[in-house]
Design an enzyme around this catalytic site. Structure first.
Site, PDB file in Angstrom:
ATOM      1  N   ASP A 115       4.320 -10.019  -6.788  1.00 18.91           N
ATOM      2  CA  ASP A 115       3.803 -10.349  -7.413  1.00 18.91           C
ATOM      3  C   ASP A 115       3.045 -11.336  -7.423  1.00 18.91           C
ATOM      4  OD1 ASP A 115       4.184  -8.408  -9.814  1.00 18.91           O
ATOM      5  OD2 ASP A 115       6.296  -9.320 -10.006  1.00 18.91           O
ATOM      6  N   ASP A 174       1.738  -1.131 -11.057  1.00 22.04           N
ATOM      7  CA  ASP A 174       1.343  -2.539 -11.065  1.00 22.04           C
ATOM      8  C   ASP A 174       0.952  -2.978  -9.661  1.00 22.04           C
ATOM      9  OD1 ASP A 174       3.665  -1.042 -12.411  1.00 22.04           O
ATOM     10  OD2 ASP A 174       4.049  -2.904 -12.888  1.00 22.04           O
ATOM     11  N   THR A 234      10.531   5.987 -13.889  1.00 20.27           N
ATOM     12  CA  THR A 234       9.835   5.665 -14.001  1.00 20.27           C
ATOM     13  C   THR A 234      11.298   4.299 -14.303  1.00 20.27           C
ATOM     14  OG1 THR A 234       9.046   4.780 -16.385  1.00 20.27           O
ATOM     15  CG2 THR A 234      10.996   6.072 -16.885  1.00 20.27           C
ATOM     16  N   ARG A 246       1.219   0.722 -19.617  1.00 21.49           N
ATOM     17  CA  ARG A 246       0.526  -0.546 -18.442  1.00 21.49           C
ATOM     18  C   ARG A 246       0.451  -0.119 -17.524  1.00 21.49           C
ATOM     19  NH1 ARG A 246       3.358  -4.108 -21.284  1.00 21.49           N
ATOM     20  NH2 ARG A 246       4.792  -4.089 -19.332  1.00 21.49           N
ATOM     21  N   TRP A 250      -2.500  -0.270 -15.549  1.00 17.93           N
ATOM     22  CA  TRP A 250      -2.218  -0.845 -14.059  1.00 17.93           C
ATOM     23  C   TRP A 250      -3.520  -0.153 -13.272  1.00 17.93           C
ATOM     24  CZ3 TRP A 250      -2.243  -5.462 -15.370  1.00 17.93           C
ATOM     25  CH2 TRP A 250      -1.553  -6.059 -15.771  1.00 17.93           C
TER      26      TRP A 250
END
Ligand code: GLY
Length: 395
Positions: A115, A174, A234, A246, A250
């Site tokens: 991240d 993401d 998932t 979301r 992304w």
């Protein structure tokens, strides 16, 4: 024929007139919401401990949760402050934005997960774009090198999370968002290898994450040595085969952004395909703020995810810039509906939500966490969408 020609002109003028009217409305909306954001964030800054970043506000508990800077959302609060400062030039917002970068700075060395792109590029990336302070650029370049430590050459991708009971070497959709850090750094003083890694990652994701309809799996698990896919599942969505809202956002943002840097047609084509999946989906509500998962079983009673709408609106405005006139107009119109909906129906009461701008996002519904709450990244991408609309559409 003459009458037809004249009525054509009238229709054209009407269209321009309506368009000008709609643009005036949007200009007013943006100005109003920028001022609202500044006043909300002045409240938020009073409510957040000095050593933490705001993460969410849950209206059911009337509780603000703040987290340490190693939580993935830490860069959004400083990033939003920089976006608000850009719009308002408010000195109080600037002082808080600078202060928060000091807290965030050690994250440039963070290797605990993927991240770092969210954390450093949303904060320092905006700070550098606005100030051109070389100290901020240095942090970005260091962070990009740090991100490569999770790159696994055998699977040609950056591993998102560490090995666990559930996963060997997972990559989540993401992670496309973290590539902006690498692409930008590579073109602004960093090594060529940074962009190579980002593009390898985008290519691997393109190959393994998508279904024929343009929707994506949330997580793909790999064998690090061979790159073989172990499973597609998932983590935050309703089901392995569902389309977590979301996650779709992304992917849309990620491939649009990758096209900005690389001009590779396959990235642009994928972005259009994801946009078509989202915008033509029968479960996308009329206000275009998606349910938290396109396949949630309790639609129309399922919670909406405003954070997904904010990311989608911002991404569609960029994708519009790379589209033909007809497609461009359609993407801008859809983004405008999302923005108008968020502004009209999903904004906090003035002085409410402890200072967050928006309400009704979903963080992790299957984990029973952050359902119908304000989230820092919904605010961030909403402010980015307003900024993009002002800069790209109204200018
Ligand atoms: N990157 C985590 C999330 O979107 O919730």
């Amino acid at each position: 024929m003459k009458r037809f020609f004249q009525s054509g002109i009238v229709a054209g003028l009407m269209c321009c007139f309506l368009n000008a009217g709609a643009q005036k409305d949007m200009r007013a909306l943006i100005r109003k919401d920028e001022a609202f954001a500044a006043s909300q964030y002045k409240l938020l800054m009073k409510n957040v401990p000095a050593d933490k970043m705001p993460q969410n506000y849950d209206p059911a508990k009337d509780q603000l949760v703040a987290s340490a800077t190693d939580w993935w959302t830490s860069g959004f609060y400083p990033g939003t402050l920089w976006l608000i400062y850009k719009a308002t030039k408010d000195p109080q917002i600037l002082a808080e934005a600078k202060k928060r970068l000091v807290l965030e700075e050690p994250i440039q060395y963070y290797t605990g997960n993927h991240d770092i792109g969210f954390m450093i590029f949303c904060s320092f990336g905006n700070a550098y774009a606005i100030t051109k302070d070389p100290r901020y650029k240095k942090v970005i370049l260091t962070a990009a090198e740090t991100a490569t430590k999770r790159y696994k050459p055998g699977m040609k991708a950056i591993q998102s999370w560490n090995k666990s009971k559930k996963f060997n070497a997972p990559v989540i959709i993401d992670n496309m968002m973290n590539l902006e850090l690498l692409e930008w750094a590579s073109r602004n003083g960093g090594s060529k290898r940074l962009a190579e890694i980002a593009e390898n990652h985008a290519n691997t994701t393109l190959k393994n994450h998508f279904r024929p309809d343009g929707s994506s799996y949330h997580a793909v698990d790999y064998d690090t040595a061979t790159g073989a896919v172990l499973k597609k599942v998932t983590h935050q969505g309703y089901a392995d085969e569902s389309a977590w809202a979301r996650g779709q956002a992304w992917g849309l943002y990620g491939y649009t952004m990758m096209y900005r840097f690389t001009k590779k047609p396959e990235y642009l084509a994928q972005a259009h395909k994801i946009a078509a999946f989202i915008l033509n989906h029968p479960n996308l509500p009329k206000d275009k703020v998606p349910y938290w998962d396109f396949n949630a079983p309790d639609i129309p009673d399922a919670p909406r995810d405003v954070s997904a709408a904010a990311v989608m609106a911002s991404a569609l405005l960029e994708l519009a810039q790379y589209s033909n006139q007809k497609q461009k107009a359609a993407y801008i119109a859809d983004a405008a509906i999302m923005i108008r909906s968020m502004s009209a129906r999903y904004k906090s009461q003035p002085g409410g939500s402890k200072g967050f701008i928006l309400t009704q996002s979903v963080g992790h519904l299957p984990g029973k966490s952050e359902v119908n709450v304000s989230l820092s990244y919904a605010d961030y991408y909403y402010m980015e969408a307003l900024e993009r609309y002002k800069e790209w559409i109204l200018k």
